[in-house]
Write a protein that holds these residues in place. Structure first.
Motif, mmCIF file in Angstrom:
data_model
loop_
_atom_site.group_PDB
_atom_site.id
_atom_site.type_symbol
_atom_site.label_atom_id
_atom_site.label_comp_id
_atom_site.label_asym_id
_atom_site.label_seq_id
_atom_site.Cartn_x
_atom_site.Cartn_y
_atom_site.Cartn_z
ATOM 1 N N PHE A 1 53.385 53.154 53.449
ATOM 2 C CA PHE A 1 52.749 52.138 52.600
ATOM 3 C C PHE A 1 53.589 51.647 51.419
ATOM 4 O O PHE A 1 53.195 50.694 50.749
ATOM 5 N N ASP A 2 54.722 52.279 51.161
ATOM 6 C CA ASP A 2 55.549 51.835 50.035
ATOM 7 C C ASP A 2 56.430 50.664 50.477
ATOM 8 O O ASP A 2 57.633 50.787 50.668
ATOM 9 N N ARG A 3 55.781 49.509 50.651
ATOM 10 C CA ARG A 3 56.435 48.308 51.159
ATOM 11 C C ARG A 3 55.939 47.084 50.387
ATOM 12 O O ARG A 3 54.856 47.127 49.791
ATOM 13 N N PRO A 4 56.678 45.980 50.433
ATOM 14 C CA PRO A 4 56.256 44.790 49.666
ATOM 15 C C PRO A 4 55.004 44.116 50.196
ATOM 16 O O PRO A 4 54.304 43.442 49.446
ATOM 17 N N GLY A 5 54.707 44.266 51.488
ATOM 18 C CA GLY A 5 53.526 43.627 52.061
ATOM 19 C C GLY A 5 52.460 44.627 52.435
ATOM 20 O O GLY A 5 52.715 45.843 52.494
ATOM 21 N N LEU A 6 51.262 44.128 52.709
ATOM 22 C CA LEU A 6 50.163 44.998 53.121
ATOM 23 C C LEU A 6 50.217 45.258 54.625
ATOM 24 O O LEU A 6 50.154 46.403 55.061
ATOM 25 N N TYR A 7 50.330 44.170 55.402
ATOM 26 C CA TYR A 7 50.287 44.294 56.858
ATOM 27 C C TYR A 7 51.560 43.792 57.528
ATOM 28 O O TYR A 7 51.746 43.986 58.718
ATOM 29 N N GLY A 8 52.405 43.111 56.767
ATOM 30 C CA GLY A 8 53.618 42.564 57.328
ATOM 31 C C GLY A 8 54.601 42.189 56.246
ATOM 32 O O GLY A 8 54.305 42.264 55.044
ATOM 33 N N ASP A 9 55.782 41.786 56.651
ATOM 34 C CA ASP A 9 56.846 41.419 55.726
ATOM 35 C C ASP A 9 56.569 40.029 55.146
ATOM 36 O O ASP A 9 56.509 39.052 55.894
ATOM 37 N N PRO A 10 56.381 39.923 53.829
ATOM 38 C CA PRO A 10 56.061 38.607 53.249
ATOM 39 C C PRO A 10 57.194 37.591 53.385
ATOM 40 O O PRO A 10 56.952 36.389 53.288
ATOM 41 N N LYS A 11 58.427 38.061 53.643
ATOM 42 C CA LYS A 11 59.544 37.128 53.792
ATOM 43 C C LYS A 11 59.578 36.517 55.185
ATOM 44 O O LYS A 11 59.838 35.324 55.351
ATOM 45 N N THR A 12 59.336 37.339 56.198
ATOM 46 C CA THR A 12 59.407 36.849 57.575
ATOM 47 C C THR A 12 58.045 36.479 58.141
ATOM 48 O O THR A 12 57.945 35.845 59.183
ATOM 49 N N ASN A 13 56.961 36.895 57.439
ATOM 50 C CA ASN A 13 55.587 36.655 57.888
ATOM 51 C C ASN A 13 55.302 37.321 59.233
ATOM 52 O O ASN A 13 54.449 36.864 59.997
ATOM 53 N N THR B 1 26.925 50.688 42.386
ATOM 54 C CA THR B 1 26.771 51.685 41.322
ATOM 55 C C THR B 1 25.632 51.297 40.385
ATOM 56 O O THR B 1 24.847 52.142 39.949
ATOM 57 N N ARG B 2 25.510 50.010 40.099
ATOM 58 C CA ARG B 2 24.447 49.541 39.202
ATOM 59 C C ARG B 2 23.055 49.740 39.805
ATOM 60 O O ARG B 2 22.071 49.823 39.065
ATOM 61 N N THR B 3 22.986 49.800 41.134
ATOM 62 C CA THR B 3 21.675 50.006 41.775
ATOM 63 C C THR B 3 21.307 51.488 41.875
ATOM 64 O O THR B 3 20.245 51.820 42.382
ATOM 65 N N GLY B 4 22.204 52.367 41.410
ATOM 66 C CA GLY B 4 21.922 53.799 41.466
ATOM 67 C C GLY B 4 22.598 54.527 42.605
ATOM 68 O O GLY B 4 22.494 55.753 42.719
ATOM 69 N N ILE B 5 23.305 53.795 43.469
ATOM 70 C CA ILE B 5 24.073 54.433 44.542
ATOM 71 C C ILE B 5 25.340 55.046 43.944
ATOM 72 O O ILE B 5 25.962 54.475 43.049
ATOM 73 N N HIS B 6 25.714 56.216 44.439
ATOM 74 C CA HIS B 6 26.993 56.816 44.067
ATOM 75 C C HIS B 6 28.058 56.223 44.994
ATOM 76 O O HIS B 6 28.276 56.712 46.104
ATOM 77 N N ALA B 7 28.697 55.157 44.531
ATOM 78 C CA ALA B 7 29.649 54.425 45.370
ATOM 79 C C ALA B 7 31.078 54.792 45.001
ATOM 80 O O ALA B 7 31.373 55.164 43.861
ATOM 81 N N SER B 8 31.957 54.684 45.980
ATOM 82 C CA SER B 8 33.381 54.891 45.754
ATOM 83 C C SER B 8 34.152 54.013 46.729
ATOM 84 O O SER B 8 33.582 53.448 47.668
ATOM 85 N N LEU B 9 35.445 53.905 46.501
ATOM 86 C CA LEU B 9 36.323 53.091 47.344
ATOM 87 C C LEU B 9 37.552 53.912 47.689
ATOM 88 O O LEU B 9 38.071 54.650 46.841
ATOM 89 N N VAL B 10 38.032 53.791 48.930
ATOM 90 C CA VAL B 10 39.295 54.427 49.308
ATOM 91 C C VAL B 10 40.172 53.398 50.001
ATOM 92 O O VAL B 10 39.702 52.623 50.839
ATOM 93 N N MET B 11 41.443 53.357 49.608
ATOM 94 C CA MET B 11 42.382 52.399 50.177
ATOM 95 C C MET B 11 43.790 52.975 50.121
ATOM 96 O O MET B 11 44.048 53.959 49.406
ATOM 97 N N PRO B 12 44.732 52.396 50.861
ATOM 98 C CA PRO B 12 46.116 52.875 50.802
ATOM 99 C C PRO B 12 46.755 52.593 49.447
ATOM 100 O O PRO B 12 46.400 51.627 48.766
ATOM 101 N N LEU B 13 47.709 53.446 49.070
ATOM 102 C CA LEU B 13 48.470 53.219 47.837
ATOM 103 C C LEU B 13 49.693 52.380 48.192
ATOM 104 O O LEU B 13 50.777 52.891 48.468
ATOM 105 N N TYR B 14 49.485 51.068 48.184
ATOM 106 C CA TYR B 14 50.576 50.148 48.476
ATOM 107 C C TYR B 14 51.554 50.084 47.304
ATOM 108 O O TYR B 14 51.227 50.468 46.173
ATOM 109 N N GLN B 15 52.708 49.532 47.571
ATOM 110 C CA GLN B 15 53.717 49.376 46.538
ATOM 111 C C GLN B 15 53.209 48.570 45.347
ATOM 112 O O GLN B 15 53.548 48.831 44.196
#
Length: 504
Positions: free
Chosen positions: A95-107, A31-45
């Motif tokens: 996506f409404d889960r405690p982890g991003l890619y897996g269960d943080p308790k069981t790994n 954005t500071r260089t003049g590019i119109h930048a944006s980001l898209v990502m999942p809405l995790y918990q």
């Protein structure tokens, strides 16, 4: 230019690794260089837990996955600069889960990750359409976004809203490829024709990362050396053939560092600030580190720092072999990190065996990480492979001279101390090439020999502190790469071929 960064994680919203640091910083610097930048990502918990203000937008999206249709909502926020927009795809079932890619308790990975990230890829394109956004380049990152270039050249190839978008696909770590069993192929909405060895198939499995490498207009990774290494059998993780075929559109850009955070001249987490012009504060930081770690207060003894995941990839198998040899030398070592239980046990035993010489911290502690960078004289990073690496760059700025293996980003960022590099003033650290414990020990001994020569050592410290590995530099390189990607849209990778699929 309008660039949308597509990353499954970004600081401060969600993080499991270095990808989040890149995605959290790069859009703002673009954005500071003049590019119109944006980001898209999942809405995790965990996203709302960051305290960010989110606005729910009116449009909803529908994404067909196999014989089901998933409906999603769109939320918008801004990054820390207050200018760069962030879009979040909400789909609570996925996506409404405690982890991003897996269960943080069981790994363990979530069993429906294929469905989750098909939704993310197609959902990103539906988001662009629903909001009427103008996007020139989609910058996709790692396996979670690997299907984006495929969809743009197939399902959406004739869609006027997105058909002219160019794609840059960045590999942050080739070892994680997004592999799924072949019967997940129908979930993609793509015909079985695409499940072949030149496109999406990989030893009988569906491979998201291979998809991105094959179909993207341009490919990049996080250092020039790693871009070369992944074309070899040793580092290619089975994809070296694909990468060699794409070598004319494969680039390397070293990640940047946020010097507003990692800079001893402004760091609020260390007891004394310092700079190349006045290094007196570094001695105070060393004294504080020794006190906190219950090490003898000896200002002249060399102190080696190490902040890392405790795993083979980071060179701990080498370190384990030479630890007794290191402890026989008059030095101190501070280690911070977590990882494989075998290294927890080994290092805990070593810490008990060598009290007053080895201090171990099996945890995550950001404040201590800053103090180790500031208070150590040398920094160890003997990685087996390292796509980019950030701690060696932090260490340069903090005057903690790196001792690294010549691989990936470590080779690109550290100039080994040799007669010529000392004479011309370019040396910034010590490196070794062969992945053997004897080579690591020899490099440490070379560093310690120079440490005893205070004037020469001081020059190496200053050389490192004056290096520029900022995001301003990296953003400039990315801007040039985005230009190249636009110019070569449709001319590299797999050619577009529109296909008819069931709509939502």
């Amino acid at each position: 230019m309008n660039v949308m960064i597509v990353s499954s994680e970004a600081v401060p919203y969600a993080k499991t690794g270095g990808l989040a640091d890149v995605a959290g910083a790069l859009p703002q610097y673009l954005t500071r260089t003049g590019i119109h930048a944006s980001l898209v990502m999942p809405l995790y918990q965990r996203v709302p837990q960051c305290g960010v203000k989110l606005l729910k937008l009116e449009p909803t999206i529908k994404v067909p996955i196999g014989d089901k249709v998933f409906t999603g909502s769109i939320f918008q926020g801004t990054m820390a600069d207050g200018k760069t927009p962030v879009y979040f795809l909400e789909q609570k079932q996925l996506f409404d889960r405690p982890g991003l890619y897996g269960d943080p308790k069981t790994n363990k990975d979530y069993p429906d990750n294929c469905t989750r990230f098909i939704f993310y890829c197609r959902g990103t394109l539906e988001l662009i359409k629903a909001l009427g956004l103008k996007v020139d380049v989609l910058h996709a990152n790692d396996w979670q976004t690997g299907l984006l270039p495929v969809y743009l050249k197939t399902v959406y190839a004739s869609d006027p809203a997105v058909k002219d978008i160019a794609t840059l696909y960045t590999v942050h770590n080739l070892a994680y490829q997004g592999l799924f069993w072949h019967w997940d192929m129908p979930l993609t909405g793509l015909p079985w024709d695409f499940f072949n060895w030149t496109e999406l198939e990989f030893y009988g499995k569906l491979n998201f990362m291979k998809a991105g490498l094959v179909f993207a207009d341009a490919i990049s990774t996080v250092s020039k050396q790693y871009a070369k290494e992944i074309q070899t059998e040793e580092y290619g993780c089975g994809l070296e053939g694909v990468l060699t075929q794409r070598r004319d559109s494969l680039f390397g850009v070293v990640n940047g560092v946020d010097y507003n955070v990692w800079n001893p001249a402004v760091d609020s987490l260390i007891p004394a600030k310092y700079s190349p012009e006045d290094l007196s504060g570094k001695a105070k930081c060393k004294a504080q580190l020794q006190r906190e770690q219950k090490l003898p207060a000896r200002p002249d003894v060399p102190l080696l720092g190490l902040i890392s995941r405790l795993v083979d990839q980071k060179g701990f198998d080498l370190l384990a072999e030479i630890m007794d040899d290191l402890m026989a030398i008059d030095l101190q070592v501070v280690i911070l990190g977590t990882g494989e239980p075998k290294y927890h046990t080994l290092l805990e035993d070593m810490a008990r065996k060598y009290p007053g010489k080895l201090a171990l911290n099996v945890k995550f502690d950001n404040t201590l990480a800053h103090l180790i960078e500031a208070g150590s004289d040398l920094y160890l990073m003997p990685s087996q492979y390292e796509p980019c690496g950030l701690n060696q760059i932090y260490s340069l700025k903090y005057g903690s001279v790196p001792v690294v293996r010549e691989t990936g980003g470590l080779k690109d960022t550290i100039v080994n101390v040799a007669d010529e590099s000392v004479r011309n003033g370019t040396a910034t650290g010590f490196s070794f090439r062969v992945y053997k414990s004897a080579a690591l020990l020899e490099a440490v001994k070379r560093a310690l020999a120079l440490y005893s020569r205070k004037a020469a050592w001081g020059q190496i410290v200053i050389n490192g502190m004056k290096q520029d590995w900022s995001w301003e530099r990296a953003a400039g390189e990315y801007r040039s790469l985005f230009d190249w990607t636009r110019e070569h849209r449709g001319k590299t990778g797999k050619a577009a071929k529109a296909i008819k699929v069931a709509s939502a």
